[in-house]
Design a protein around this motif. Structure first.
Motif, PDB file in Angstrom:
ATOM      1  N   MET A 137       0.560  -1.250   0.165  1.00  0.00           N
ATOM      2  CA  MET A 137       0.483  -0.057   0.025  1.00  0.00           C
ATOM      3  C   MET A 137       0.832   1.044   0.142  1.00  0.00           C
ATOM      4  O   MET A 137       1.961   1.208   0.125  1.00  0.00           O
ATOM      5  CB  MET A 137      -0.794  -0.404   1.536  1.00  0.00           C
ATOM      6  CG  MET A 137      -1.682  -0.818   1.431  1.00  0.00           C
ATOM      7  SD  MET A 137      -2.342  -1.125   2.658  1.00  0.00           S
ATOM      8  CE  MET A 137      -4.082  -0.211   2.859  1.00  0.00           C
ATOM      9  N   THR A 138       0.641   2.214  -0.237  1.00  0.00           N
ATOM     10  CA  THR A 138       1.041   3.505  -0.076  1.00  0.00           C
ATOM     11  C   THR A 138       0.468   4.848  -0.063  1.00  0.00           C
ATOM     12  O   THR A 138      -0.835   4.616   0.886  1.00  0.00           O
ATOM     13  CB  THR A 138       1.271   3.873  -1.537  1.00  0.00           C
ATOM     14  OG1 THR A 138       1.728   5.576  -1.715  1.00  0.00           O
ATOM     15  CG2 THR A 138      -0.150   4.127  -2.886  1.00  0.00           C
ATOM     16  N   LEU A 139       1.127   5.101   1.085  1.00  0.00           N
ATOM     17  CA  LEU A 139       0.333   6.391   1.125  1.00  0.00           C
ATOM     18  C   LEU A 139       0.336   7.751   0.663  1.00  0.00           C
ATOM     19  O   LEU A 139      -0.628   8.886   1.002  1.00  0.00           O
ATOM     20  CB  LEU A 139       1.067   7.416   2.505  1.00  0.00           C
ATOM     21  CG  LEU A 139       1.778   6.328   3.742  1.00  0.00           C
ATOM     22  CD1 LEU A 139       1.730   7.042   5.176  1.00  0.00           C
ATOM     23  CD2 LEU A 139      -0.215   6.013   4.450  1.00  0.00           C
ATOM     24  N   ALA A 140       0.551   7.996  -0.897  1.00  0.00           N
ATOM     25  CA  ALA A 140      -0.315   9.152  -2.047  1.00  0.00           C
ATOM     26  C   ALA A 140      -1.497   9.225  -1.755  1.00  0.00           C
ATOM     27  O   ALA A 140      -2.516   8.497  -1.868  1.00  0.00           O
ATOM     28  CB  ALA A 140       0.602   8.321  -2.984  1.00  0.00           C
ATOM     29  N   GLY A 141      -1.812  10.301  -1.353  1.00  0.00           N
ATOM     30  CA  GLY A 141      -3.557  10.200  -1.887  1.00  0.00           C
ATOM     31  C   GLY A 141      -4.315  10.477  -0.681  1.00  0.00           C
ATOM     32  O   GLY A 141      -5.289  10.829  -0.787  1.00  0.00           O
ATOM     33  N   LYS A 142      -3.274  10.061   0.055  1.00  0.00           N
ATOM     34  CA  LYS A 142      -4.204   8.798   1.913  1.00  0.00           C
ATOM     35  C   LYS A 142      -4.626  10.211   2.669  1.00  0.00           C
ATOM     36  O   LYS A 142      -3.265  11.169   2.850  1.00  0.00           O
ATOM     37  CB  LYS A 142      -4.284   8.128   2.782  1.00  0.00           C
ATOM     38  CG  LYS A 142      -3.884   6.989   1.425  1.00  0.00           C
ATOM     39  CD  LYS A 142      -4.901   5.720   0.536  1.00  0.00           C
ATOM     40  CE  LYS A 142      -4.679   5.323  -0.042  1.00  0.00           C
ATOM     41  NZ  LYS A 142      -5.824   4.401  -0.349  1.00  0.00           N
ATOM     42  N   GLY A 188       3.465  11.680   0.187  1.00  0.00           N
ATOM     43  CA  GLY A 188       2.601  11.718  -0.624  1.00  0.00           C
ATOM     44  C   GLY A 188       0.966  12.287   0.075  1.00  0.00           C
ATOM     45  O   GLY A 188      -0.287  12.362  -0.579  1.00  0.00           O
ATOM     46  N   ALA A 189       1.052  11.953   1.560  1.00  0.00           N
ATOM     47  CA  ALA A 189      -0.085  11.526   2.124  1.00  0.00           C
ATOM     48  C   ALA A 189      -0.866  13.251   2.163  1.00  0.00           C
ATOM     49  O   ALA A 189       0.474  14.062   2.358  1.00  0.00           O
ATOM     50  CB  ALA A 189      -0.202  11.084   3.799  1.00  0.00           C
ATOM     51  N   ASP A 190      -1.900  13.600   2.446  1.00  0.00           N
ATOM     52  CA  ASP A 190      -2.552  14.508   2.239  1.00  0.00           C
ATOM     53  C   ASP A 190      -3.091  14.556   4.199  1.00  0.00           C
ATOM     54  O   ASP A 190      -4.030  13.384   4.509  1.00  0.00           O
ATOM     55  CB  ASP A 190      -4.234  14.567   2.113  1.00  0.00           C
ATOM     56  CG  ASP A 190      -4.685  15.685   2.384  1.00  0.00           C
ATOM     57  OD1 ASP A 190      -4.529  16.511   3.128  1.00  0.00           O
ATOM     58  OD2 ASP A 190      -6.059  16.038   2.585  1.00  0.00           O
ATOM     59  N   VAL A 191      -2.182  15.380   4.977  1.00  0.00           N
ATOM     60  CA  VAL A 191      -2.103  15.290   6.216  1.00  0.00           C
ATOM     61  C   VAL A 191      -2.310  16.354   7.093  1.00  0.00           C
ATOM     62  O   VAL A 191      -2.218  17.421   7.171  1.00  0.00           O
ATOM     63  CB  VAL A 191      -0.101  15.439   6.640  1.00  0.00           C
ATOM     64  CG1 VAL A 191       0.379  15.295   8.420  1.00  0.00           C
ATOM     65  CG2 VAL A 191       0.367  14.101   6.147  1.00  0.00           C
ATOM     66  N   ILE A 192      -3.002  15.870   8.544  1.00  0.00           N
ATOM     67  CA  ILE A 192      -4.017  16.854   8.856  1.00  0.00           C
ATOM     68  C   ILE A 192      -2.990  16.837  10.289  1.00  0.00           C
ATOM     69  O   ILE A 192      -3.314  15.568  10.740  1.00  0.00           O
ATOM     70  CB  ILE A 192      -5.333  16.688   9.024  1.00  0.00           C
ATOM     71  CG1 ILE A 192      -5.475  16.968   7.471  1.00  0.00           C
ATOM     72  CG2 ILE A 192      -5.242  17.643  10.119  1.00  0.00           C
ATOM     73  CD1 ILE A 192      -7.015  16.239   7.282  1.00  0.00           C
ATOM     74  N   ILE A 193      -2.922  17.890  11.381  1.00  0.00           N
ATOM     75  CA  ILE A 193      -1.410  17.618  12.500  1.00  0.00           C
ATOM     76  C   ILE A 193      -2.570  17.681  13.433  1.00  0.00           C
ATOM     77  O   ILE A 193      -3.451  19.221  13.156  1.00  0.00           O
ATOM     78  CB  ILE A 193      -0.589  18.119  13.370  1.00  0.00           C
ATOM     79  CG1 ILE A 193      -0.548  19.818  12.298  1.00  0.00           C
ATOM     80  CG2 ILE A 193       0.756  17.529  11.920  1.00  0.00           C
ATOM     81  CD1 ILE A 193       0.822  20.049  12.406  1.00  0.00           C
TER      82      ILE A 193
END
Length: 236
Positions: A3-8, A31-36
């Motif tokens: 699996m990849t984090l791209a776009g997740k 490549g993830a969409d990150v919310i902290i």
């Protein structure tokens, strides 16, 4: 299945410093969409600006705050929880309000997050515990208990929340800002002494733990797992 984090969409609670920050940085580079999220908006905003991620203030000790966080994020792919305010001391004398506060943040905080997060099937929830659950030391009974409870919760939620995957990473001694409260000389001495005793010859860094968290997010066969990343602390 790789699996990849791209776009997740990845939510890191406790993402303004230490292990949470390292995890947010790593997810972003993949490549993830990150919310902290973090209790301290003052810490959160500069980090979000630097990483080019979204920041949402949230307090894991508040039912409403956690509910608001996930109402704002909507459905997500992965949730990582590193936030905890730990208060401890000698078992016979530590204040009950302090030990209750530790459980409130570390254990009940995780419970709230797991209940409120809407995680897409095949996504994951990763909790961060600590090796005191299996290698206790004096003056830390409440932390040992909270970590052990979290590990049990991770296993139970792997069943209850399936097909969402639930895992826990248990770090050993990590050189993160949480230790900055110690006097610098005492901190350096403690870390050097710890490093000398470990098979790997060094203490951990936040990135070491972030790598394992990323592995849990991207390994679709990992659930109900507790991984100790401690430089060999449990075997030396």
């Amino acid at each position: 299945m790789e699996m990849t984090l791209a776009g997740k969409k990845v939510v890191v609670i406790g993402g303004s410093s230490g292990i949470g920050l390292a995890t947010a940085e790593l997810a972003k580079t993949q490549g993830a969409d990150v919310i902290i999220a973090s209790r301290s908006a003052a810490k959160l905003d500069p980090v979000a600006e630097r990483l080019k991620v979204t920041a949402i203030p949230a307090d894991v000790t508040s039912d409403q705050s956690v509910a608001d966080l996930f109402r704002r994020t909507g459905p997500v792919d992965h949730v990582v929880l590193t936030a905890a305010q730990l208060r401890t001391g000698p078992f016979k004398t530590v204040a009950m309000e302090d030990v209750r506060a530790t459980m409130e943040g570390k254990f009940w905080g995780a419970w709230r997050v797991a209940r409120e997060a809407v995680i897409r099937p095949g996504g994951s929830l990763t909790l961060v515990t600590g090796f005191l659950s299996v290698r206790p030391r004096p003056n830390s009974a409440i932390i040992s208990a909270a970590n052990g409870a979290l590990e049990s919760l991770a296993r139970a939620l792997a069943l209850e929340l399936a097909p969402v995957r639930v895992n826990a990473v248990s770090p050993g001694v990590i050189d993160t800002p949480i230790r900055a409260a110690m006097p610098e000389e005492a901190r350096r001495e403690m870390l050097a002494k710890t490093a000398a005793a470990l098979p790997v010859g060094r203490v951990g860094m936040a990135d070491d733990i972030a790598q394992q968290i990323a592995a849990f997010m991207t390994n679709g066969f990992a659930t109900g797992s507790i991984v100790y990343i401690d430089g060999g602390a449990l075997v030396h």
